[in-house]
Design a protein around this motif. Structure first.
Motif, PDB file in Angstrom:
ATOM      1  N   ARG A   1      15.188   7.076   7.786  1.00 61.54           N
ATOM      2  CA  ARG A   1      16.562   7.551   7.618  1.00 61.54           C
ATOM      3  C   ARG A   1      17.514   6.419   7.991  1.00 61.54           C
ATOM      4  NH1 ARG A   1      13.972  11.465  10.544  1.00 61.54           N
ATOM      5  NH2 ARG A   1      13.695  13.519   9.586  1.00 61.54           N
ATOM      6  N   ILE A   2      18.522   6.212   7.163  1.00 63.64           N
ATOM      7  CA  ILE A   2      19.558   5.232   7.455  1.00 63.64           C
ATOM      8  C   ILE A   2      20.830   6.005   7.794  1.00 63.64           C
ATOM      9  CG2 ILE A   2      20.880   3.269   6.623  1.00 63.64           C
ATOM     10  CD1 ILE A   2      17.833   2.788   6.978  1.00 63.64           C
ATOM     11  N   ALA A   3      21.392   5.705   8.973  1.00 65.88           N
ATOM     12  CA  ALA A   3      22.571   6.425   9.471  1.00 65.88           C
ATOM     13  C   ALA A   3      23.755   5.477   9.582  1.00 65.88           C
ATOM     14  CB  ALA A   3      22.272   7.041  10.838  1.00 65.88           C
ATOM     15  N   ALA A   4      24.941   5.964   9.231  1.00 64.05           N
ATOM     16  CA  ALA A   4      26.157   5.148   9.334  1.00 64.05           C
ATOM     17  C   ALA A   4      27.372   6.047   9.159  1.00 64.05           C
ATOM     18  CB  ALA A   4      26.165   4.033   8.292  1.00 64.05           C
ATOM     19  N   GLY A   5      28.550   5.484   9.478  1.00 60.83           N
ATOM     20  CA  GLY A   5      29.799   6.203   9.235  1.00 60.83           C
ATOM     21  C   GLY A   5      30.838   6.062  10.323  1.00 60.83           C
ATOM     22  N   GLU A   6      30.460   5.636  11.514  1.00 59.34           N
ATOM     23  CA  GLU A   6      31.427   5.617  12.607  1.00 59.34           C
ATOM     24  C   GLU A   6      32.562   4.637  12.385  1.00 59.34           C
ATOM     25  OE1 GLU A   6      30.207   2.955  16.202  1.00 59.34           O
ATOM     26  OE2 GLU A   6      28.392   3.958  15.523  1.00 59.34           O
ATOM     27  N   GLU A   7      32.353   3.638  11.513  1.00 57.25           N
ATOM     28  CA  GLU A   7      33.407   2.645  11.250  1.00 57.25           C
ATOM     29  C   GLU A   7      34.404   3.119  10.192  1.00 57.25           C
ATOM     30  OE1 GLU A   7      33.145   0.304  13.324  1.00 57.25           O
ATOM     31  OE2 GLU A   7      31.013   0.313  13.818  1.00 57.25           O
ATOM     32  N   GLU A   8      34.099   4.230   9.509  1.00 53.51           N
ATOM     33  CA  GLU A   8      34.968   4.702   8.428  1.00 53.51           C
ATOM     34  C   GLU A   8      36.148   5.490   8.988  1.00 53.51           C
ATOM     35  OE1 GLU A   8      34.514   3.539   5.564  1.00 53.51           O
ATOM     36  OE2 GLU A   8      32.475   2.769   5.815  1.00 53.51           O
ATOM     37  N   SER A   9      37.260   5.405   8.286  1.00 48.45           N
ATOM     38  CA  SER A   9      38.470   6.089   8.737  1.00 48.45           C
ATOM     39  C   SER A   9      38.614   7.478   8.146  1.00 48.45           C
ATOM     40  CB  SER A   9      39.696   5.247   8.379  1.00 48.45           C
ATOM     41  OG  SER A   9      39.653   3.999   9.028  1.00 48.45           O
ATOM     42  N   GLY A  10      38.494   7.605   6.844  1.00 46.65           N
ATOM     43  CA  GLY A  10      38.694   8.894   6.189  1.00 46.65           C
ATOM     44  C   GLY A  10      37.640   9.132   5.136  1.00 46.65           C
ATOM     45  N   ARG A  11      37.830  10.186   4.364  1.00 50.12           N
ATOM     46  CA  ARG A  11      36.759  10.625   3.455  1.00 50.12           C
ATOM     47  C   ARG A  11      36.450   9.625   2.353  1.00 50.12           C
ATOM     48  NH1 ARG A  11      40.804  14.990   0.731  1.00 50.12           N
ATOM     49  NH2 ARG A  11      41.847  14.626   2.708  1.00 50.12           N
ATOM     50  N   GLN A  12      37.421   8.759   1.965  1.00 51.11           N
ATOM     51  CA  GLN A  12      37.142   7.809   0.892  1.00 51.11           C
ATOM     52  C   GLN A  12      36.025   6.842   1.283  1.00 51.11           C
ATOM     53  OE1 GLN A  12      38.539   8.461  -1.937  1.00 51.11           O
ATOM     54  NE2 GLN A  12      39.827  10.027  -1.000  1.00 51.11           N
ATOM     55  N   GLY A  13      36.077   6.345   2.516  1.00 53.66           N
ATOM     56  CA  GLY A  13      35.020   5.469   2.984  1.00 53.66           C
ATOM     57  C   GLY A  13      33.685   6.178   3.063  1.00 53.66           C
ATOM     58  N   PHE A  14      33.699   7.437   3.485  1.00 54.63           N
ATOM     59  CA  PHE A  14      32.457   8.199   3.557  1.00 54.63           C
ATOM     60  C   PHE A  14      31.874   8.449   2.168  1.00 54.63           C
ATOM     61  CE2 PHE A  14      34.099   9.044   7.785  1.00 54.63           C
ATOM     62  CZ  PHE A  14      32.945   9.004   8.553  1.00 54.63           C
ATOM     63  N   LEU A  15      32.731   8.664   1.184  1.00 58.08           N
ATOM     64  CA  LEU A  15      32.230   8.814  -0.179  1.00 58.08           C
ATOM     65  C   LEU A  15      31.510   7.555  -0.644  1.00 58.08           C
ATOM     66  CD1 LEU A  15      35.165  10.717  -1.943  1.00 58.08           C
ATOM     67  CD2 LEU A  15      32.807  11.514  -1.691  1.00 58.08           C
ATOM     68  N   GLN A  16      32.061   6.390  -0.302  1.00 58.52           N
ATOM     69  CA  GLN A  16      31.393   5.144  -0.679  1.00 58.52           C
ATOM     70  C   GLN A  16      30.054   4.997   0.027  1.00 58.52           C
ATOM     71  OE1 GLN A  16      35.051   2.538  -0.042  1.00 58.52           O
ATOM     72  NE2 GLN A  16      34.165   1.549  -1.833  1.00 58.52           N
ATOM     73  N   LEU A  17      30.012   5.331   1.310  1.00 63.11           N
ATOM     74  CA  LEU A  17      28.747   5.252   2.040  1.00 63.11           C
ATOM     75  C   LEU A  17      27.697   6.187   1.445  1.00 63.11           C
ATOM     76  CD1 LEU A  17      29.409   5.074   5.891  1.00 63.11           C
ATOM     77  CD2 LEU A  17      28.071   3.492   4.507  1.00 63.11           C
ATOM     78  N   MET A  18      28.117   7.390   1.083  1.00 63.55           N
ATOM     79  CA  MET A  18      27.173   8.371   0.558  1.00 63.55           C
ATOM     80  C   MET A  18      26.760   8.067  -0.873  1.00 63.55           C
ATOM     81  SD  MET A  18      28.463  12.011   2.195  1.00 63.55           S
ATOM     82  CE  MET A  18      30.219  11.847   1.887  1.00 63.55           C
ATOM     83  N   ASP A  19      27.718   7.735  -1.740  1.00 64.06           N
ATOM     84  CA  ASP A  19      27.429   7.591  -3.163  1.00 64.06           C
ATOM     85  C   ASP A  19      26.991   6.190  -3.549  1.00 64.06           C
ATOM     86  OD1 ASP A  19      28.104  10.230  -3.372  1.00 64.06           O
ATOM     87  OD2 ASP A  19      30.084   9.887  -4.220  1.00 64.06           O
ATOM     88  N   GLU A  20      27.601   5.171  -2.937  1.00 69.65           N
ATOM     89  CA  GLU A  20      27.182   3.793  -3.188  1.00 69.65           C
ATOM     90  C   GLU A  20      26.070   3.380  -2.243  1.00 69.65           C
ATOM     91  OE1 GLU A  20      29.762   0.308  -3.913  1.00 69.65           O
ATOM     92  OE2 GLU A  20      31.405   1.763  -3.972  1.00 69.65           O
ATOM     93  N   GLY A  21      26.264   3.663  -0.970  1.00 67.99           N
ATOM     94  CA  GLY A  21      25.319   3.198   0.036  1.00 67.99           C
ATOM     95  C   GLY A  21      24.076   4.035   0.160  1.00 67.99           C
ATOM     96  N   ARG A  22      24.125   5.279  -0.297  1.00 73.81           N
ATOM     97  CA  ARG A  22      22.965   6.172  -0.285  1.00 73.81           C
ATOM     98  C   ARG A  22      22.400   6.373   1.117  1.00 73.81           C
ATOM     99  NH1 ARG A  22      22.902   9.027  -5.042  1.00 73.81           N
ATOM    100  NH2 ARG A  22      23.147   7.642  -6.828  1.00 73.81           N
ATOM    101  N   ILE A  23      23.283   6.457   2.110  1.00 71.32           N
ATOM    102  CA  ILE A  23      22.796   6.682   3.467  1.00 71.32           C
ATOM    103  C   ILE A  23      22.206   8.093   3.582  1.00 71.32           C
ATOM    104  CG2 ILE A  23      24.412   5.044   4.480  1.00 71.32           C
ATOM    105  CD1 ILE A  23      26.049   7.520   5.428  1.00 71.32           C
ATOM    106  N   ASP A  24      21.454   8.317   4.665  1.00 70.44           N
ATOM    107  CA  ASP A  24      20.744   9.583   4.850  1.00 70.44           C
ATOM    108  C   ASP A  24      21.374  10.486   5.903  1.00 70.44           C
ATOM    109  OD1 ASP A  24      18.357   8.918   3.112  1.00 70.44           O
ATOM    110  OD2 ASP A  24      18.243   7.281   4.564  1.00 70.44           O
ATOM    111  N   VAL A  25      22.037   9.897   6.895  1.00 73.23           N
ATOM    112  CA  VAL A  25      22.706  10.664   7.951  1.00 73.23           C
ATOM    113  C   VAL A  25      24.146  10.180   8.043  1.00 73.23           C
ATOM    114  CG1 VAL A  25      22.727  11.315  10.384  1.00 73.23           C
ATOM    115  CG2 VAL A  25      20.537  10.900   9.233  1.00 73.23           C
ATOM    116  N   VAL A  26      25.082  11.117   7.929  1.00 71.16           N
ATOM    117  CA  VAL A  26      26.507  10.795   7.906  1.00 71.16           C
ATOM    118  C   VAL A  26      27.075  10.988   9.314  1.00 71.16           C
ATOM    119  CG1 VAL A  26      28.724  11.325   6.830  1.00 71.16           C
ATOM    120  CG2 VAL A  26      26.601  11.594   5.521  1.00 71.16           C
ATOM    121  N   GLN A  27      27.536   9.891   9.917  1.00 71.45           N
ATOM    122  CA  GLN A  27      28.033   9.929  11.298  1.00 71.45           C
ATOM    123  C   GLN A  27      29.559   9.908  11.301  1.00 71.45           C
ATOM    124  OE1 GLN A  27      25.544   6.459  12.381  1.00 71.45           O
ATOM    125  NE2 GLN A  27      24.860   7.711  14.097  1.00 71.45           N
TER     126      GLN A  27
END
Length: 389
Positions: A261-287
């Motif tokens: 599992r690859i986890a990330a997200g604490e550096e993101e500010s709002g939902r746009q960054g999280f969308l990139q992490l999820m859809d582009e980055g394909r992470i497994d755990v959203v922090q």
């Protein structure tokens, strides 16, 4: 009986007509701050005051003085404005509208980073006000109730050596935690040290405790893939933030190359960054950090986006118990909560000083708050002691 009903009716009218009178930013700092990745050494607390005498509490984990400026600053022009100026005089119950008003009024400097983080503290305080006014915990206002308690993991920096990390692991295991995370220095110095740190952590925990590794943004994608393969024998639960935050292509390469599992997200500010992490980055755990992402109002939207993609979410929080309590309310209000981060490091930090309530895990679990609002209060003596004028 009539007088009692009349008094109750008058109290309700006061709440319904309630207005925000001021926003107070409180910068706290220990007398001595070590140069290490420990955000419990200073803090930016937000208090929103109302004319009904109800005060809401929030926190922002960011650059404290930058956030203070973003909130306290005067009106500059219609797209760059101190956030206190935006909300004073408003109805604190209109949280969604006020979130968008703050975002729009600070859109030049507040679309991401510290000025966006500042929204989080005010938003959190508004939900605290609403909960106190209505006599309900925030998680219930958000429509939650998924958990009576939630599993948490002991979150710690690595020890200075692999052997010291193993000793810490044994300590956390003996405290009853069923999951433990180690992160940051000295990870990233060289391959031998990286592997030894993880190996000794696993040895200290034994085979029955989940082990998370926070690499601390130290590798490129190729190196991260090599490390993920090297860590296989240690059976880690997730690998967190191995790459710099904007390397979405790298995250995708890594996620597709490993079963971890690859986890990330604490550096993101709002939902746009999280969308990139999820859809582009394909992470497994959203922090998600409630004190950075835009508060409860944005966090529930991020969790919904993750749910739509079949992804679990966890909080990030390495600051005070205000952050942890906020995370518990949020995790209890969503269906895809995985686990809660709980800082288990010992030593003098603001975490154990500035609030009346000090959270403790029991057998690796945290109970859900039941008090109105956030359910946490400041220790005013400690605030006075550590406040920076």
């Amino acid at each position: 009986m009539f007088r009692t009903a009349k008094r109750a009716s008058a109290a309700i009218m006061v709440i319904l007509r309630m207005k925000i009178t001021s926003v107070e930013t409180i910068y706290l700092r220990l007398p001595a701050v070590k140069e290490q990745c420990d955000s419990g050494q200073d803090a930016l607390i937000v208090r929103v005051h109302t004319d009904a005498g109800i005060t809401g509490l929030g926190e922002v984990d960011s650059s404290p003085m930058a956030v203070k400026g973003a909130i306290d600053g005067p009106f500059s022009h219609t797209t760059t404005t101190g956030l206190a100026h935006v909300v004073v005089g408003e109805d604190p119950f209109e949280i969604e509208r006020l979130w968008h008003k703050m975002y729009r009024a600070n859109i030049y400097s507040g679309r991401s980073g510290a000025a966006f983080h500042a929204i989080s503290g005010i938003d959190m305080a508004l939900w605290d006000i609403k909960g106190k006014a209505l006599g309900m915990p925030v998680w219930k206002l958000l429509g939650g109730g998924f958990h009576k308690k939630i599993r948490c993991y002991a979150s710690s920096l690595f020890g200075p050596t692999p052997a010291a990390t193993g000793d810490l692991a044994r300590k956390f295991r003996d405290q009853g935690f069923t999951a433990v995370k180690f992160g940051w220095d000295p990870m990233g110095q060289d391959e031998k040290t990286d592997i030894a740190l993880v190996r000794e952590a696993r040895k200290g925990l034994g085979g029955d405790v989940d082990l998370m590794i926070d690499a601390g943004l130290v590798w490129d994608a190729k190196t991260a893939i090599q490390r993920a393969r090297a860590f296989t024998d240690s059976n880690i639960f997730w690998l967190e933030e191995p790459l710099r935050p904007d390397d979405y292509r790298g995250y995708r390469k890594l996620s597709e190359a490993t079963h971890l599992r690859i986890a990330a997200g604490e550096e993101e500010s709002g939902r746009q960054g999280f969308l990139q992490l999820m859809d582009e980055g394909r992470i497994d755990v959203v922090q998600v950090d409630l004190t950075r992402c835009g508060g409860f109002t944005e966090a529930v939207k991020i969790a919904s986006l993750a749910w739509d993609r079949g992804l679990p979410v966890a909080n990030h929080g390495f600051t005070t118990y205000i952050n942890v309590v906020a995370a518990l309310h949020w995790l209890n209000s969503i269906p895809n909560a995985l686990i809660c981060e709980f800082v288990a490091e010992t030593g003098t930090t603001l975490r154990d000083l500035i609030t009346k309530q000090q959270l403790r895990a029991e057998d690796g679990y945290l109970s859900m708050p039941q008090e109105p609002g956030l359910g946490i209060d400041l220790n005013e003596d400690a605030i006075a002691r550590y406040r920076v004028s």
